[in-house]
Design a protein around this motif. Sequence first.
Motif, PDB file in Angstrom:
ATOM      1  N   ARG A 130       0.829  -1.209   0.000  1.00 40.24           N
ATOM      2  CA  ARG A 130       0.000   0.000   0.000  1.00 40.24           C
ATOM      3  C   ARG A 130       0.858   1.251   0.000  1.00 40.24           C
ATOM      4  O   ARG A 130       0.484   2.269  -0.609  1.00 40.24           O
ATOM      5  N   ARG A 131       1.982   1.216   0.682  1.00 36.84           N
ATOM      6  CA  ARG A 131       2.905   2.361   0.626  1.00 36.84           C
ATOM      7  C   ARG A 131       3.403   2.594  -0.787  1.00 36.84           C
ATOM      8  O   ARG A 131       3.462   3.724  -1.268  1.00 36.84           O
ATOM      9  N   ARG A 132       3.744   1.496  -1.457  1.00 38.72           N
ATOM     10  CA  ARG A 132       4.209   1.613  -2.838  1.00 38.72           C
ATOM     11  C   ARG A 132       3.099   2.129  -3.739  1.00 38.72           C
ATOM     12  O   ARG A 132       3.325   2.979  -4.604  1.00 38.72           O
ATOM     13  N   ARG A 162       0.153  11.593 -10.080  1.00 41.03           N
ATOM     14  CA  ARG A 162      -0.504  12.896  -9.986  1.00 41.03           C
ATOM     15  C   ARG A 162       0.470  14.019 -10.315  1.00 41.03           C
ATOM     16  O   ARG A 162       0.127  14.963 -11.046  1.00 41.03           O
ATOM     17  N   GLN A 163       1.687  13.928  -9.776  1.00 41.79           N
ATOM     18  CA  GLN A 163       2.675  14.968 -10.047  1.00 41.79           C
ATOM     19  C   GLN A 163       3.043  15.002 -11.525  1.00 41.79           C
ATOM     20  O   GLN A 163       3.215  16.083 -12.108  1.00 41.79           O
ATOM     21  N   ALA A 164       3.172  13.807 -12.135  1.00 39.60           N
ATOM     22  CA  ALA A 164       3.497  13.753 -13.562  1.00 39.60           C
ATOM     23  C   ALA A 164       2.384  14.366 -14.396  1.00 39.60           C
ATOM     24  O   ALA A 164       2.642  15.093 -15.368  1.00 39.60           O
ATOM     25  N   LEU A 218       3.231   5.527  -5.909  1.00 39.79           N
ATOM     26  CA  LEU A 218       3.011   5.548  -7.355  1.00 39.79           C
ATOM     27  C   LEU A 218       1.876   6.488  -7.734  1.00 39.79           C
ATOM     28  O   LEU A 218       1.951   7.190  -8.746  1.00 39.79           O
ATOM     29  N   ALA A 219       0.814   6.485  -6.920  1.00 37.16           N
ATOM     30  CA  ALA A 219      -0.303   7.391  -7.195  1.00 37.16           C
ATOM     31  C   ALA A 219       0.140   8.852  -7.079  1.00 37.16           C
ATOM     32  O   ALA A 219      -0.258   9.702  -7.891  1.00 37.16           O
ATOM     33  N   LYS A 220       0.982   9.133  -6.090  1.00 36.44           N
ATOM     34  CA  LYS A 220       1.478  10.495  -5.917  1.00 36.44           C
ATOM     35  C   LYS A 220       2.361  10.904  -7.087  1.00 36.44           C
ATOM     36  O   LYS A 220       2.241  12.019  -7.618  1.00 36.44           O
TER      37      LYS A 220
END
Length: 356
Positions: free
Chosen positions: A106-108, A117-119, A112-114
């Motif tokens: 879940r941390r990974r 979003r930044q990308a 990845l979701a963060k």
Amino acid sequence: MRATGFARLSLLEVTWGVFALANLAAMQVWESWETIPFHFIWVSLTLLYGFRTWRLSVTTGVLALVVASTGLLITADAFQGDQLWGELFEVPLMSAMFLAMVWHARRRQDALAKVKRQAEERAGLLERQKQFLHDVSHELRTPVTIARGHLEVLNQNGHGPLHEVDVALDELSRIDRILEHLLLLAKTDQPDFVVLTELEPELFLEDVFMRWSEVAPRAWRLGPLPVGYLRADPEALRIALDALLENAVHYTNDADAIELRSYAAGRSIVIEVEDEGCGIEPEALRHIFERFARADPARSRSHGGVGLGLAIVDAIAKAHGGSCAVRSARNGTTFSLRLPGFSAVRAPVPRSASRV
């Protein structure tokens, strides 16, 4: 079981469910060997979670079912004497290992979701910047053209050329060049930014050299040139070389040498522009190819530069699948443009550098 719950099951999850039930049955049939199907259930659950990261409530529900079913079977066999009571401790241990894996997964997933979003935010920002550059450049070209036309008419109708009008026309030409650079940078990510054709770099570089040697009074030198064929966009390559040579002219004096040379490097060609100017400060070299970057802001303003030329060179090199580099010292600077797609027809013939 997808992230939305138990409502929609994938083939992978259904297969695991059948596999888990079969192993539970095996645990009940072969009591003395039940630790083997027990571990099959937990290992397969861990593998499944690696492919399918469920919602926290779904994960908790599945974990509770597996703990309850396997724990009850081992407890029942322990009461009957078919298993040691110590085997029961495997249930919380396997649960703890699974939860640790869930935490890392879940941390990974969150990381990845963060990053995604930044990308997406950065891509959107770059797209808006490109559109802004494109729109502003187009909007400014019309008033620049109108102003130039009026000034040229004023110059023709006056009593000879006026110095003030000449200065204004020169500044408008500078603005026009900046707008052209902005429009070019706005198109760098488009698929048709470069159109590759086959050209002979020796003839191409000789033509570029002769044109520049007639424009600026410098100690021009044409170094070795490889013989062969290069897959490149002639117009884009000419723009990149013009930017490098213009940069060399800006930062050299009349007596300083500027050399244009090239050599083959496997299936690539390296084109170099070397000058005997004042060089570039080491801390500026890291940002030299960034848009609006200037090695010396005061000097760039005096020469009319706004830090777009080298950014265009970098964009053109990358669009060809190549790269550009720079090395500098007190006695001069060398810019290198590496492009793939070169085929030599024979070994280059060494020759002494020609002077103009």
